[in-house]
Scaffold this motif. Structure first.
Motif, mmCIF file in Angstrom:
data_model
loop_
_atom_site.group_PDB
_atom_site.id
_atom_site.type_symbol
_atom_site.label_atom_id
_atom_site.label_comp_id
_atom_site.label_asym_id
_atom_site.label_seq_id
_atom_site.Cartn_x
_atom_site.Cartn_y
_atom_site.Cartn_z
ATOM 1 N N LYS A 107 5.711 -4.373 -0.369
ATOM 2 C CA LYS A 107 6.324 -3.160 -0.905
ATOM 3 C C LYS A 107 6.379 -3.260 -2.431
ATOM 4 O O LYS A 107 6.634 -4.331 -2.960
ATOM 5 C CB LYS A 107 7.741 -3.003 -0.359
ATOM 6 C CG LYS A 107 7.840 -2.884 1.149
ATOM 7 C CD LYS A 107 9.312 -2.818 1.574
ATOM 8 C CE LYS A 107 9.458 -2.736 3.091
ATOM 9 N NZ LYS A 107 10.887 -2.721 3.481
ATOM 10 N N PRO A 108 6.204 -2.146 -3.133
ATOM 11 C CA PRO A 108 5.805 -0.828 -2.614
ATOM 12 C C PRO A 108 4.325 -0.818 -2.267
ATOM 13 O O PRO A 108 3.534 -1.523 -2.880
ATOM 14 C CB PRO A 108 6.115 0.104 -3.786
ATOM 15 C CG PRO A 108 5.937 -0.754 -4.999
ATOM 16 C CD PRO A 108 6.417 -2.134 -4.598
ATOM 17 N N PHE A 109 3.957 -0.025 -1.279
ATOM 18 C CA PHE A 109 2.572 0.013 -0.850
ATOM 19 C C PHE A 109 2.141 1.463 -0.623
ATOM 20 O O PHE A 109 2.968 2.369 -0.536
ATOM 21 C CB PHE A 109 2.369 -0.775 0.444
ATOM 22 C CG PHE A 109 3.320 -0.376 1.548
ATOM 23 C CD1 PHE A 109 3.154 0.819 2.240
ATOM 24 C CD2 PHE A 109 4.386 -1.199 1.891
ATOM 25 C CE1 PHE A 109 4.021 1.176 3.252
ATOM 26 C CE2 PHE A 109 5.260 -0.841 2.908
ATOM 27 C CZ PHE A 109 5.079 0.356 3.583
ATOM 28 N N SER A 110 0.849 1.637 -0.533
ATOM 29 C CA SER A 110 0.297 2.946 -0.177
ATOM 30 C C SER A 110 0.211 3.037 1.341
ATOM 31 O O SER A 110 -0.353 2.147 1.984
ATOM 32 C CB SER A 110 -1.107 3.110 -0.782
ATOM 33 O OG SER A 110 -1.808 4.146 -0.126
ATOM 34 N N PRO A 111 0.760 4.096 1.944
ATOM 35 C CA PRO A 111 0.632 4.244 3.400
ATOM 36 C C PRO A 111 -0.823 4.236 3.867
ATOM 37 O O PRO A 111 -1.133 3.765 4.952
ATOM 38 C CB PRO A 111 1.307 5.587 3.682
ATOM 39 C CG PRO A 111 2.255 5.791 2.542
ATOM 40 C CD PRO A 111 1.581 5.169 1.359
ATOM 41 N N ARG A 112 -1.719 4.740 3.029
ATOM 42 C CA ARG A 112 -3.141 4.734 3.393
ATOM 43 C C ARG A 112 -3.656 3.299 3.493
ATOM 44 O O ARG A 112 -4.509 2.990 4.330
ATOM 45 C CB ARG A 112 -3.955 5.521 2.372
ATOM 46 C CG ARG A 112 -3.702 7.023 2.412
ATOM 47 C CD ARG A 112 -4.638 7.756 1.477
ATOM 48 N NE ARG A 112 -4.436 9.199 1.547
ATOM 49 C CZ ARG A 112 -3.570 9.862 0.810
ATOM 50 N NH1 ARG A 112 -2.800 9.208 -0.059
ATOM 51 N NH2 ARG A 112 -3.444 11.171 0.930
ATOM 52 N N GLU A 113 -3.140 2.410 2.626
ATOM 53 C CA GLU A 113 -3.551 1.013 2.707
ATOM 54 C C GLU A 113 -3.063 0.393 4.010
ATOM 55 O O GLU A 113 -3.770 -0.402 4.642
ATOM 56 C CB GLU A 113 -3.009 0.217 1.520
ATOM 57 C CG GLU A 113 -3.452 -1.243 1.554
ATOM 58 C CD GLU A 113 -2.872 -2.062 0.413
ATOM 59 O OE1 GLU A 113 -3.153 -3.265 0.378
ATOM 60 O OE2 GLU A 113 -2.133 -1.500 -0.418
ATOM 61 N N VAL A 114 -1.846 0.741 4.431
ATOM 62 C CA VAL A 114 -1.327 0.221 5.699
ATOM 63 C C VAL A 114 -2.234 0.656 6.849
ATOM 64 O O VAL A 114 -2.594 -0.153 7.714
ATOM 65 C CB VAL A 114 0.115 0.714 5.946
ATOM 66 C CG1 VAL A 114 0.602 0.249 7.311
ATOM 67 C CG2 VAL A 114 1.049 0.206 4.852
ATOM 68 N N VAL A 115 -2.622 1.926 6.855
ATOM 69 C CA VAL A 115 -3.502 2.423 7.915
ATOM 70 C C VAL A 115 -4.831 1.667 7.900
ATOM 71 O O VAL A 115 -5.364 1.291 8.954
ATOM 72 C CB VAL A 115 -3.747 3.940 7.755
ATOM 73 C CG1 VAL A 115 -4.801 4.431 8.744
ATOM 74 C CG2 VAL A 115 -2.442 4.708 7.957
ATOM 75 N N ALA A 116 -5.359 1.398 6.695
ATOM 76 C CA ALA A 116 -6.622 0.661 6.589
ATOM 77 C C ALA A 116 -6.480 -0.760 7.119
ATOM 78 O O ALA A 116 -7.371 -1.269 7.817
ATOM 79 C CB ALA A 116 -7.091 0.644 5.131
#
Length: 235
Positions: A107-116
């Motif tokens: 954190k903090p992170f991009s939700p798109r990165e989590v999905v990837a």
């Protein structure tokens, strides 16, 4: 008619409701099923009862912290786990890996990165076991310093070739810049850590020009680099 398989089920264990809901929204938009828990002491029993395909696990949780959840989970399950944490100390990262976490995201992170990241881990873990025939995507000729990806030639410098060999030989392992520098040159020249960053950038660009679908080389904050692409294709 063959029944369609359900979408992968992601268990999100996150005590911040808004952040948890954000992850739910992005993962569902990517066609995953989700379940969100706010407490660590609820995660193990839910996982036993519902058999999720992957767990997104916060480090700091009420009831039972994320490291303890992961440690107990490994007693009965190989469920893939991505640790989510605001603590960036190296000891926490290493400890998490030692108890069986498959990946980290800070954190903090991009939700798109989590999905990837979820997509990458599931792709690695959910292959049917009966599909055992593999063909190599990466071929390297050490005598000629020549390499190819999916039968497409890679135009690499000797330094880039050595980097590729080191990283791809141990997929998933994080190499520090110092470790990579030790593999890079054999003439003991004086170079800086940023030399590695430059070579990695060029190597990644050349690989991605041949195959934009692969993650190839990922930077791990504060630690170094790791290879994430699949080097074999199932046929």
């Amino acid at each position: 008619m063959e029944q369609e398989k359900p979408a992968p089920l992601i268990l999100i264990v996150e005590d911040e409701p808004k952040l948890g809901q954000l992850l739910v929204d992005y993962l569902q938009a990517a066609n995953y099923r989700t379940h969100h828990l706010l407490r660590g002491d609820e995660a193990l029993e839910w996982a036993k009862q519902n058999s999720p395909d992957l767990m997104l696990l916060d480090l700091m949780l009420p009831g039972l912290d994320g490291l303890s959840v992961c440690r107990e989970l490994r007693r009965f399950s190989e469920l893939p786990v991505i640790m989510v944490t605001a603590k960036t100390e190296e000891i926490d990262r290493l400890l998490g890996l030692e108890i069986g976490a498959d990946d980290y995201i800070c954190k903090p992170f991009s939700p798109r990165e989590v999905v990837a990241r979820v997509k990458t881990i599931l792709k690695r873990c959910l292959r049917p076991k009966e599909e055992a025939v593999q063909t190599s995507l990466l071929c390297m000729d050490e005598n000629r310093f020549q390499a190819s990806w999916d039968d497409k030639p890679l135009d690499l410098t000797p330094a880039e070739f050595r980097l590729l060999k080191t990283l791809a030989h141990e997929p998933g392992k994080v190499f520090s810049r110092e470790q990579l520098l030790n593999q890079l040159y054999d003439d003991y020249r004086v170079v800086t850590d940023r030399t590695i960053d430059s070579h990695i950038k060029n190597l990644r660009r050349k690989l991605e020009s041949l195959d934009a679908s692969q993650p190839f080389i990922r930077a791990v904050y504060g630690m170094g680099y790791r290879w994430e692409a699949d080097i074999c294709r199932l046929i």
